[in-house]
Write a protein that holds these residues in place. Structure first.
Motif, PDB file in Angstrom:
ATOM      1  N   THR A  33      39.302  36.522  71.471  1.00 23.71           N
ATOM      2  CA  THR A  33      38.147  37.395  71.674  1.00 23.71           C
ATOM      3  C   THR A  33      37.988  37.694  73.164  1.00 23.71           C
ATOM      4  O   THR A  33      38.534  36.990  74.009  1.00 23.71           O
ATOM      5  N   GLY A  34      37.231  38.738  73.467  1.00 21.22           N
ATOM      6  CA  GLY A  34      36.988  39.082  74.862  1.00 21.22           C
ATOM      7  C   GLY A  34      36.752  40.565  75.027  1.00 21.22           C
ATOM      8  O   GLY A  34      36.606  41.323  74.054  1.00 21.22           O
ATOM      9  N   THR A  35      36.716  40.996  76.269  1.00 21.94           N
ATOM     10  CA  THR A  35      36.516  42.405  76.606  1.00 21.94           C
ATOM     11  C   THR A  35      37.827  43.004  77.099  1.00 21.94           C
ATOM     12  O   THR A  35      38.522  42.410  77.917  1.00 21.94           O
ATOM     13  N   ILE A  36      38.171  44.168  76.579  1.00 23.10           N
ATOM     14  CA  ILE A  36      39.388  44.854  77.001  1.00 23.10           C
ATOM     15  C   ILE A  36      39.164  45.414  78.405  1.00 23.10           C
ATOM     16  O   ILE A  36      38.409  46.365  78.598  1.00 23.10           O
ATOM     17  N   GLY A  54      42.682  41.681  79.077  1.00 27.76           N
ATOM     18  CA  GLY A  54      41.352  41.201  78.693  1.00 27.76           C
ATOM     19  C   GLY A  54      41.363  40.226  77.539  1.00 27.76           C
ATOM     20  O   GLY A  54      40.496  39.361  77.453  1.00 27.76           O
ATOM     21  N   VAL A  55      42.352  40.354  76.639  1.00 23.70           N
ATOM     22  CA  VAL A  55      42.510  39.404  75.542  1.00 23.70           C
ATOM     23  C   VAL A  55      44.000  39.136  75.345  1.00 23.70           C
ATOM     24  O   VAL A  55      44.843  39.976  75.671  1.00 23.70           O
ATOM     25  N   SER A 105      44.737  53.099  67.307  1.00 24.58           N
ATOM     26  CA  SER A 105      44.105  51.930  67.918  1.00 24.58           C
ATOM     27  C   SER A 105      42.611  51.896  67.659  1.00 24.58           C
ATOM     28  O   SER A 105      41.969  52.922  67.456  1.00 24.58           O
ATOM     29  N   ALA A 106      42.075  50.683  67.697  1.00 24.83           N
ATOM     30  CA  ALA A 106      40.639  50.476  67.552  1.00 24.83           C
ATOM     31  C   ALA A 106      39.950  50.400  68.902  1.00 24.83           C
ATOM     32  O   ALA A 106      38.728  50.402  68.973  1.00 24.83           O
ATOM     33  N   ILE A 107      40.740  50.307  69.968  1.00 24.43           N
ATOM     34  CA  ILE A 107      40.177  49.961  71.273  1.00 24.43           C
ATOM     35  C   ILE A 107      40.430  51.016  72.333  1.00 24.43           C
ATOM     36  O   ILE A 107      41.304  51.870  72.197  1.00 24.43           O
ATOM     37  N   GLU A 108      39.647  50.888  73.392  1.00 22.10           N
ATOM     38  CA  GLU A 108      39.864  51.576  74.651  1.00 22.10           C
ATOM     39  C   GLU A 108      39.476  50.590  75.748  1.00 22.10           C
ATOM     40  O   GLU A 108      38.925  49.514  75.467  1.00 22.10           O
ATOM     41  N   SER A 109      39.727  50.947  76.976  1.00 20.09           N
ATOM     42  CA  SER A 109      39.281  50.089  78.075  1.00 20.09           C
ATOM     43  C   SER A 109      37.771  49.915  77.978  1.00 20.09           C
ATOM     44  O   SER A 109      37.033  50.879  77.803  1.00 20.09           O
ATOM     45  N   GLY A 110      37.314  48.659  78.055  1.00 24.02           N
ATOM     46  CA  GLY A 110      35.893  48.361  77.941  1.00 24.02           C
ATOM     47  C   GLY A 110      35.459  47.913  76.561  1.00 24.02           C
ATOM     48  O   GLY A 110      34.326  47.445  76.391  1.00 24.02           O
TER      49      GLY A 110
END
Length: 642
Positions: free
Chosen positions: A354-357, A414-415, A370-375
């Motif tokens: 876990t964590g912040t990207i 970040g992770v 993707s599910a993510i972006e920076s932040g």
């Protein structure tokens, strides 16, 4: 066609559906939990509605909240994605009552295929080959054990409800049956609310082959070829490809016919996947496993080799339009491979992270769902998959080589992720030669941590003494190990190990990517490696050395610590119990997976947590003290033994 469609899901699948909705000019509605308020899919939808707190049962699984959001926003249809409510009969019925189109099959098809026992018996009646086995409904453990002996070992015990491999237990011998039954029931009850079990013969060295089907409301059903999904870990797919390297045109025709027969047996409409096991010794022998009445995670590889947008087809079918192509018009061109990127630590037994990207940079040479972006924030509330990297080529070798390069270029800071593991897996001879089976990854076990490459440490050292012009490090007071650029050697904490690097002329740093997290950790990506290095001053080095001396002189009682954030779902021992090395102490559930914590030393255990308690990573769960022994045993007469 619909004017407004609500997407009842999250993460990468929500973004995938939203992309097609935009292309089709359809207004989109997203629903989100408190944990996803700032997620990319929420921002990308035309409208977004909060439906509850972080826990899935109170948000994404809350049927009333999802239906209310659809009514509030004027949605004519709901796309459920996969997981959550996608195969939930009660949800489909609720949509029907509300006058909203459920983008999926009929409730009759959902009902038949939702239960593995019912589905197996049903398709067998329509000529689809099935694995020998039996249902454990209404049977006690003794009767089940007796039937298991009749079928023969090895066996597979699995929940009748649900999917994704959850709760499945492999049983090699009669002595293991009872424990496997208890584990399977507990997981099934917690995950699906139904502890009914199905027992089947275990196909040795199996390959997992699945067939994509599409059916409309006018009786037409077509298949779009097969996908190879054999590379799995604990029944969770890791690498998928289309077509399979071992399926001949003749076998593809037989598989497709069986998949179409299974779909036609329930008058299937929409997109679905019929899954089979094929014997590794003879792939021409295959058995029906189940039918997933929804879109699959791995659908992009089929899209890339057929040119068919499966979400678009789902929308058209749900809107009452017929399929606009026939089976003869389906062509498979080239090869496509997908790798699932998880937020997890392979070296810690693939435990979720876990964590912040801090930074996410996908490869430009691949399709990235993707599910993510920076932040973005990765929590323990949901599945740890954060992205899919998919490549295509004229040949399998071309697609495979391209995927390895794309993963090497993918940067996630970040992770912890499994990217480095994926790269090493794809380079293995078994994968290159397509000689694997579903047990390969489990046989490989937990990978050892690959030492950090010297050039990566050199790059970090160079960045320490020559901060980038963008000021990333310049704004961090006191962050550098010694200050002036003349410092030659920098020290870092690399996991639990101290490493040192000497700055060069900047060449190593020029080939690397960097980011700094809020705790002062330096994330570095170079080549195929990503590492978080914590800069250490000389004072910090001295403090670590003194602490290690203190620990060596005064060792503490062995502790069992939480491998990841999660909830305590089982306590296997009580205070005062005597345990041996390897005995289960506590089970933690996180990201829809159970993780047992075992004793690393023998002695008397004291439990430090309670059932249902939420624990953080590395939190002590139990500690063990050495048992006391009598220094001078005596006889019954009170005499001391000589």
């Amino acid at each position: 066609m619909f004017r407004t469609v609500l997407v009842a899901n999250r993460g990468e699948i929500a973004r995938r559906v939203l992309r097609t909705l935009r292309q089709e000019g359809i207004r989109s509605v997203a629903v989100y939990s408190d944990a996803d308020a700032d997620a990319p899919f929420v921002a990308e939808a035309d409208v977004a509605v909060r439906i509850g707190p972080a826990a899935a049962r109170d948000s994404y699984l809350n049927i009333e909240a999802v239906i209310a959001a659809a009514i509030e926003t004027g949605a004519e249809a709901i796309h459920p994605g996969y997981g959550f409510l996608s195969e939930n009969v009660a949800f489909a019925e609720a949509c029907e009552r509300a006058g909203i189109v459920f983008i999926g099959p009929s409730t009759d098809a959902l009902t038949v295929m939702a239960d593995k026992i019912t589905a197996k018996n049903h398709v067998a009646e329509h000529g689809v080959p099935v694995v020998p086995g039996f249902s454990a409904v209404g049977m006690d453990d003794e009767a089940i054990a007796a039937r298991c002996a009749e079928v023969g070992f090895p066996l597979l015990i699995k929940p009748s409800a649900g999917g994704g491999g959850k709760g499945m237990q492999v049983v090699e011998a009669p002595a293991d049956v009872l424990e496997a039954l208890a584990t399977a029931r507990r997981i099934a009850s917690a995950s699906f609310g139904d502890d009914t079990l199905l027992i089947e013969r275990l196909v040795v060295r199996p390959r997992h082959i699945e067939v994509q089907v599409l059916g409309d409301n006018f009786g037409s059903v077509v298949h779009l070829g097969e996908r190879e999904c054999t590379l799995q870990r604990r029944h969770q797919k890791v690498i998928e490809e289309a077509p399979s390297a071992v399926i001949t045109p003749e076998m593809r025709e037989r598989l497709g016919a069986a998949a179409v027969a299974a779909a036609q047996s329930v008058n299937y409409r929409g997109a679905g996947t019929v899954e089979f096991l094929a014997s590794g010794d003879d792939v021409s022998e295959f058995f029906f496993i189940e039918m997933n009445t929804r879109l699959q995670v791995e659908h992009p590889v089929t899209e890339l080799v057929t040119g068919v947008d499966l979400v678009r087809e789902q929308l058209r079918i749900a809107a009452g339009l017929p399929l606009d192509f026939t089976q003869d018009e389906v062509t498979i061109t080239g090869h496509a491979i997908e790798a699932r990127v998880y937020a997890e630590s392979p070296e810690r037994g693939f435990l979720p992270a876990t964590g912040t990207i801090v930074r996410f940079t996908p490869s430009a040479r691949a399709r990235n769902d993707s599910a993510i972006e920076s932040g973005s924030t990765i929590s323990s509330d949901y599945d740890p998959m954060i992205a899919k990297v998919i490549t295509a080529g004229r040949t399998r070798e071309e697609a495979l080589t391209s995927l390895i390069s794309a993963l090497q270029e993918t940067v996630v800071f970040g992770v912890e992720t499994n990217i480095e593991f994926l790269i090493s897996l794809l380079a293995r001879d078994e994968v290159r030669g397509a000689t694997f089976d579903t047990g390969l990854l489990d046989r490989l076990g937990t990978p050892e941590r690959v030492p950090t490459a010297p050039e990566l440490i050199t790059a970090a050292a160079d960045a320490m003494v020559r901060p980038p012009e963008n000021g990333t490090w310049g704004a961090r007071d006191g962050w550098r190990s010694a200050g002036p650029a003349a410092v030659i050697v920098s020290h870092f904490l690399d996991g639990d190990e101290v490493v040192s690097g000497t700055a060069d002329d900047g060449n190593a740093a020029a080939q690397a990517s960097f980011a700094v997290d809020t705790d002062g950790g330096l994330w570095v990506h170079a080549g195929a490696q990503t590492r978080r290095l914590v800069p250490l001053s000389r004072r910090a080095l001295l403090e670590r050395h003194l602490a290690s001396l203190e620990e060596a002189e005064h060792p503490s009682d062995p502790q069992a610590r939480a491998p990841m954030p999660g909830n305590v779902v089982a306590l296997h021992v009580a205070d005062g119990d005597t345990v041996a090395v390897g005995d289960r102490l506590v089970t933690i559930e996180a990201m829809k997976m159970e993780h047992p914590v075992v004793a690393t030393a023998a002695g008397i255990v004291t439990i430090d947590v309670a059932m249902g308690e939420h624990v953080r990573r590395d939190q002590p769960l139990a500690h063990i003290t050495a048992p006391t022994t009598d220094s001078a045993p005596t006889t019954d007469a009170g005499e001391t033994d000589a």
